[in-house]
Design a protein around this motif. Sequence first.
Motif, PDB file in Angstrom:
ATOM      1  N   GLY A   1     -22.412  51.102 -10.205  1.00  0.00           N
ATOM      2  CA  GLY A   1     -22.349  52.075  -9.125  1.00  0.00           C
ATOM      3  C   GLY A   1     -23.408  51.905  -8.066  1.00  0.00           C
ATOM      4  N   SER A   2     -24.357  50.981  -8.256  1.00  0.00           N
ATOM      5  CA  SER A   2     -25.456  50.860  -7.301  1.00  0.00           C
ATOM      6  C   SER A   2     -25.538  49.500  -6.622  1.00  0.00           C
ATOM      7  CB  SER A   2     -26.790  51.140  -7.999  1.00  0.00           C
ATOM      8  OG  SER A   2     -27.010  50.192  -9.036  1.00  0.00           O
ATOM      9  N   SER A   3     -24.785  48.532  -7.066  1.00  0.00           N
ATOM     10  CA  SER A   3     -24.883  47.183  -6.521  1.00  0.00           C
ATOM     11  C   SER A   3     -23.683  46.847  -5.642  1.00  0.00           C
ATOM     12  CB  SER A   3     -24.990  46.164  -7.658  1.00  0.00           C
ATOM     13  OG  SER A   3     -23.826  46.221  -8.476  1.00  0.00           O
ATOM     14  N   ALA A   4     -23.890  45.858  -4.763  1.00  0.00           N
ATOM     15  CA  ALA A   4     -22.786  45.355  -3.953  1.00  0.00           C
ATOM     16  C   ALA A   4     -21.863  44.509  -4.814  1.00  0.00           C
ATOM     17  CB  ALA A   4     -23.323  44.542  -2.785  1.00  0.00           C
ATOM     18  N   SER A   5     -20.624  44.397  -4.373  1.00  0.00           N
ATOM     19  CA  SER A   5     -19.649  43.619  -5.132  1.00  0.00           C
ATOM     20  C   SER A   5     -18.718  42.892  -4.176  1.00  0.00           C
ATOM     21  CB  SER A   5     -18.834  44.544  -6.047  1.00  0.00           C
ATOM     22  OG  SER A   5     -17.849  43.823  -6.756  1.00  0.00           O
ATOM     23  N   THR A   6     -18.269  41.717  -4.570  1.00  0.00           N
ATOM     24  CA  THR A   6     -17.311  40.955  -3.771  1.00  0.00           C
ATOM     25  C   THR A   6     -16.155  40.540  -4.664  1.00  0.00           C
ATOM     26  OG1 THR A   6     -19.053  40.088  -2.338  1.00  0.00           O
ATOM     27  CG2 THR A   6     -16.942  38.934  -2.312  1.00  0.00           C
ATOM     28  N   GLY A   7     -14.937  40.916  -4.255  1.00  0.00           N
ATOM     29  CA  GLY A   7     -13.773  40.610  -5.071  1.00  0.00           C
ATOM     30  C   GLY A   7     -12.672  39.927  -4.291  1.00  0.00           C
ATOM     31  N   THR A   8     -11.498  39.843  -4.893  1.00  0.00           N
ATOM     32  CA  THR A   8     -10.355  39.136  -4.316  1.00  0.00           C
ATOM     33  C   THR A   8      -9.118  40.018  -4.364  1.00  0.00           C
ATOM     34  OG1 THR A   8     -11.259  37.041  -5.087  1.00  0.00           O
ATOM     35  CG2 THR A   8      -8.935  37.056  -4.435  1.00  0.00           C
ATOM     36  N   ALA A   9      -8.402  40.064  -3.259  1.00  0.00           N
ATOM     37  CA  ALA A   9      -7.190  40.884  -3.182  1.00  0.00           C
ATOM     38  C   ALA A   9      -6.095  40.339  -4.079  1.00  0.00           C
ATOM     39  CB  ALA A   9      -6.702  40.955  -1.739  1.00  0.00           C
ATOM     40  N   VAL A  10      -5.183  41.216  -4.436  1.00  0.00           N
ATOM     41  CA  VAL A  10      -4.011  40.849  -5.224  1.00  0.00           C
ATOM     42  C   VAL A  10      -2.992  40.184  -4.313  1.00  0.00           C
ATOM     43  CG1 VAL A  10      -2.168  41.703  -6.718  1.00  0.00           C
ATOM     44  CG2 VAL A  10      -4.410  42.843  -6.720  1.00  0.00           C
ATOM     45  N   GLU A  11      -2.388  39.120  -4.767  1.00  0.00           N
ATOM     46  CA  GLU A  11      -1.333  38.453  -4.004  1.00  0.00           C
ATOM     47  C   GLU A  11       0.023  39.038  -4.383  1.00  0.00           C
ATOM     48  OE1 GLU A  11       0.473  33.952  -3.182  1.00  0.00           O
ATOM     49  OE2 GLU A  11      -1.343  34.241  -4.387  1.00  0.00           O
ATOM     50  N   HIS A  12       0.743  39.509  -3.373  1.00  0.00           N
ATOM     51  CA  HIS A  12       2.078  40.055  -3.619  1.00  0.00           C
ATOM     52  C   HIS A  12       3.096  38.926  -3.641  1.00  0.00           C
ATOM     53  CE1 HIS A  12       0.258  43.866  -3.033  1.00  0.00           C
ATOM     54  NE2 HIS A  12       0.212  43.819  -1.714  1.00  0.00           N
ATOM     55  N   THR A  13       4.169  39.122  -4.415  1.00  0.00           N
ATOM     56  CA  THR A  13       5.292  38.198  -4.359  1.00  0.00           C
ATOM     57  C   THR A  13       6.175  38.567  -3.181  1.00  0.00           C
ATOM     58  OG1 THR A  13       6.565  39.581  -5.873  1.00  0.00           O
ATOM     59  CG2 THR A  13       5.254  37.804  -6.843  1.00  0.00           C
ATOM     60  N   ALA A  14       6.988  37.620  -2.712  1.00  0.00           N
ATOM     61  CA  ALA A  14       7.820  37.852  -1.526  1.00  0.00           C
ATOM     62  C   ALA A  14       8.826  38.951  -1.764  1.00  0.00           C
ATOM     63  CB  ALA A  14       8.528  36.562  -1.118  1.00  0.00           C
ATOM     64  N   SER A  15       9.337  39.056  -2.965  1.00  0.00           N
ATOM     65  CA  SER A  15      10.328  40.082  -3.277  1.00  0.00           C
ATOM     66  C   SER A  15      10.113  40.535  -4.699  1.00  0.00           C
ATOM     67  CB  SER A  15      11.748  39.545  -3.105  1.00  0.00           C
ATOM     68  OG  SER A  15      12.689  40.486  -3.583  1.00  0.00           O
ATOM     69  N   SER A  16      10.177  41.839  -4.908  1.00  0.00           N
ATOM     70  CA  SER A  16       9.948  42.369  -6.254  1.00  0.00           C
ATOM     71  C   SER A  16      11.229  42.826  -6.922  1.00  0.00           C
ATOM     72  CB  SER A  16       8.971  43.552  -6.190  1.00  0.00           C
ATOM     73  OG  SER A  16       9.522  44.587  -5.404  1.00  0.00           O
ATOM     74  N   GLY A  17      12.345  42.725  -6.215  1.00  0.00           N
ATOM     75  CA  GLY A  17      13.584  43.292  -6.751  1.00  0.00           C
ATOM     76  C   GLY A  17      14.405  42.278  -7.507  1.00  0.00           C
ATOM     77  N   GLY A  18      15.270  41.583  -6.788  1.00  0.00           N
ATOM     78  CA  GLY A  18      16.174  40.650  -7.429  1.00  0.00           C
ATOM     79  C   GLY A  18      17.499  41.291  -7.732  1.00  0.00           C
ATOM     80  N   MET A  19      18.554  40.487  -7.706  1.00  0.00           N
ATOM     81  CA  MET A  19      19.894  41.021  -7.901  1.00  0.00           C
ATOM     82  C   MET A  19      20.378  40.794  -9.320  1.00  0.00           C
ATOM     83  SD  MET A  19      20.765  42.435  -5.104  1.00  0.00           S
ATOM     84  CE  MET A  19      22.546  42.554  -5.183  1.00  0.00           C
ATOM     85  N   GLY A  20      19.430  40.664 -10.236  1.00  0.00           N
ATOM     86  CA  GLY A  20      19.823  40.450 -11.610  1.00  0.00           C
ATOM     87  C   GLY A  20      20.265  41.728 -12.270  1.00  0.00           C
ATOM     88  N   GLU A  21      20.112  41.773 -13.586  1.00  0.00           N
ATOM     89  CA  GLU A  21      20.524  42.959 -14.337  1.00  0.00           C
ATOM     90  C   GLU A  21      19.813  44.189 -13.796  1.00  0.00           C
ATOM     91  OE1 GLU A  21      20.498  44.595 -18.931  1.00  0.00           O
ATOM     92  OE2 GLU A  21      19.817  42.575 -18.450  1.00  0.00           O
ATOM     93  N   GLY A  22      20.557  45.210 -13.519  1.00  0.00           N
ATOM     94  CA  GLY A  22      19.995  46.429 -12.966  1.00  0.00           C
ATOM     95  C   GLY A  22      20.081  46.491 -11.462  1.00  0.00           C
ATOM     96  N   GLY A  23      20.576  45.413 -10.814  1.00  0.00           N
ATOM     97  CA  GLY A  23      20.695  45.402  -9.369  1.00  0.00           C
ATOM     98  C   GLY A  23      21.916  46.176  -8.896  1.00  0.00           C
ATOM     99  N   MET A  24      22.156  46.156  -7.582  1.00  0.00           N
ATOM    100  CA  MET A  24      23.282  46.843  -6.960  1.00  0.00           C
ATOM    101  C   MET A  24      23.303  48.316  -7.323  1.00  0.00           C
ATOM    102  SD  MET A  24      24.667  44.560  -5.139  1.00  0.00           S
ATOM    103  CE  MET A  24      26.248  45.209  -4.680  1.00  0.00           C
ATOM    104  N   GLU A  25      22.126  48.913  -7.336  1.00  0.00           N
ATOM    105  CA  GLU A  25      22.038  50.298  -7.763  1.00  0.00           C
ATOM    106  C   GLU A  25      22.285  51.254  -6.604  1.00  0.00           C
ATOM    107  OE1 GLU A  25      21.899  51.162 -10.719  1.00  0.00           O
ATOM    108  OE2 GLU A  25      20.949  49.606 -11.892  1.00  0.00           O
TER     109      GLU A  25
END
Length: 498
Positions: free
Chosen positions: A454-478
């Motif tokens: 809680g008292s020191s500086a920190s340097t981290g790395t952002a999360v990389e998102h995938t281009a699409s999180s959905g997909g038309m597989g099972e459960g698609g066309m909802e």
Amino acid sequence: MQKTIAKYSPMWWAASVASLCLVFALSSCGATVTEDAAETSTETETVEVADAAAEAESSEETTAEAAVGPEAEEETADLPTKDSITVSETYSDDADGGHAILADGTTDDYANVAVEKTGEADGDEADFYGENASVFATNGATLTLSEIVVESDGTHANGVFSYGEGTTVNISDSYIETSGNCSGGLMTTGGGTMNASNLNIVTSGNSSAAIRSDRGGGIVTVDGGSYVTSGTGSPVIYSTADITVNDSYLESTASQGIVVEGQNSVTLNDDTVVADNNTKNGDKSDYYQAVMIYQSMSGDADEGTASFEMNGGSLTNKNGDVFFVNNTVCTINLSGAEIVNEDADGVFLRAEAAGWGSEGSNGGQVDLNASGQVIDGDMVVDEVSNLNLYLTDSSAFTGAINPDGQAGEVYVDLADDSTWTLTGDSYITSLTCDAGAIDTNGYTLYVNGEAYDGSSASTGTAVEHTASSGGMGEGGMEEPPGGEGGPGEGGEPPAKPE
């Protein structure tokens, strides 16, 4: 059949049942047009509704002359109403699929007129192409409307509809009321343009957003006015388009306030939003929320990064969570907005899998950018979701992130004198901050499994998102919440039927 012009008389509501859109069958709640829908009937049809008492109650709740909630009193003081607009002509249509006013490739102007619409429609012809819309513009038309009254009481009887690239509707100082299911106030599809100024819109049917779009989207700009919904599955704004609303009052009394689907956007500038999502329209999610950002996989919105932006103004959530992100990548930009969650059990942001998309890859992937923003409330990110939280320009976040333990990846970046005050143990995967930017407040912040001092500086790395999180597989066309849109392939509307 021909269009007739008659002296104005308000529509009256009958009390028997003709037909209703079943809530779970509303996979195509929109409006369409066919070539033989260009003529308008000369007769008036008795409008049948589900229940006389329910209709009277709904009408009382949504009549524009009376504010829906206490927040609306100042916002609605100078709005156009049925009584304040001077009407010189009335355009009536009762044909199934017909229109009271049609602009087909023409440039037309209407002022000080009333529009009365009954008649039924269903399916893609209504959702995508404007069939049964009270006022309809298509084929590159330019339609200008000022000081008009539109009242519709039929299924898929949208108030004012703009369809197709090159088509533009300009509407100002007008009143729109729809009472049937699947009947939005303003509707835009196929790349059309809708410009609205100082409107008073009330809708009471299910799946009847006040500001609405469907397959193929378009550009919608709204300046001023009041937009209120009371039906199940009827957010104030349902966006499969690029929608910007400025200096307006937006209220939903049963549904989400705002829904963004797929690679589309909503931008709010100095608006007042009140959302009370208290009625379930399906079983795909366990939560209520004010703003929902998702991909239904129905085909009505392209996959890609969704966007919600709020600059100034206020958002009051009555029930559940403020933001819910599911089955899509999205960017949320907040700058100087007053955001209040009146539900003590709700969270500020929930990124989580629900009933849309393919199991295991249908979480929410979020970049939340806060500039000069106060955020009060927890954030929950499940194991198939992720979050990059950027706090800049003296933003202040008070809350916990994943207080029940590590789940999805979370990166937090505090800059420009921004602060985070913990209200519970929190679990994130990466952190960038200056020394002293985080007040652990007696709790423990775990960064990639290690307690942060809680008292020191920190340097981290952002999360990389995938281009699409959905997909038309099972459960698609909802089916989307509220049945906005329907199954299909791709975000563009299919060719207009001849």
